[in-house]
Design a protein around this motif. Structure first.
Motif, PDB file in Angstrom:
ATOM      1  N   PHE A  16      49.225  56.780  44.167  1.00 38.18           N
ATOM      2  CA  PHE A  16      49.910  55.506  43.973  1.00 38.18           C
ATOM      3  C   PHE A  16      49.444  54.836  42.691  1.00 38.18           C
ATOM      4  N   THR A  17      50.309  54.035  42.117  1.00 33.83           N
ATOM      5  CA  THR A  17      49.946  53.221  40.966  1.00 33.83           C
ATOM      6  C   THR A  17      50.097  51.762  41.369  1.00 33.83           C
ATOM      7  N   PHE A  18      48.992  51.026  41.301  1.00 38.01           N
ATOM      8  CA  PHE A  18      48.985  49.622  41.697  1.00 38.01           C
ATOM      9  C   PHE A  18      48.841  48.735  40.473  1.00 38.01           C
ATOM     10  N   ASN A  19      49.436  47.557  40.523  1.00 39.40           N
ATOM     11  CA  ASN A  19      49.192  46.553  39.497  1.00 39.40           C
ATOM     12  C   ASN A  19      47.905  45.835  39.885  1.00 39.40           C
ATOM     13  N   THR A  20      46.903  45.912  39.033  1.00 37.42           N
ATOM     14  CA  THR A  20      45.618  45.264  39.300  1.00 37.42           C
ATOM     15  C   THR A  20      45.342  44.132  38.315  1.00 37.42           C
TER      16      THR A  20
END
Length: 80
Positions: free
Chosen positions: A11-15
């Motif tokens: 997954f790619t999360f906005n952090t």
């Protein structure tokens, strides 16, 4: 976990809380007995000092208020 692929999480999360926008996938934390477990959700609302997220976009009642930080924090009593 099996099937996660090489190199970690698929997954790619906005952090970056400065760039949060509705629809962004985020990794969030929960206080209390669920402390330490990672959760994934989607931002439904973005405000100056908090966000509203869900762990189930198909469940309209699944809305949780969280802090606006790199990994938002949801109070355990607010978990849907």
């Amino acid at each position: 976990m099996q099937g996660m692929g090489e190199g970690g999480c698929p997954f790619t999360f906005n952090t970056d809380p400065a760039t949060f926008k509705v629809g962004d996938p985020v990794s969030y934390r929960v206080t209390g007995s669920l402390d330490g477990f990672p959760f994934a959700g989607v931002l439904l609302e973005v405000h100056d000092d908090y966000v509203v997220l869900t762990s189930d976009e198909d469940d309209k009642a699944s809305r949780m208020r969280a802090t606006r930080e790199s990994r938002p924090v949801v109070r355990e009593e607010d978990v849907c």
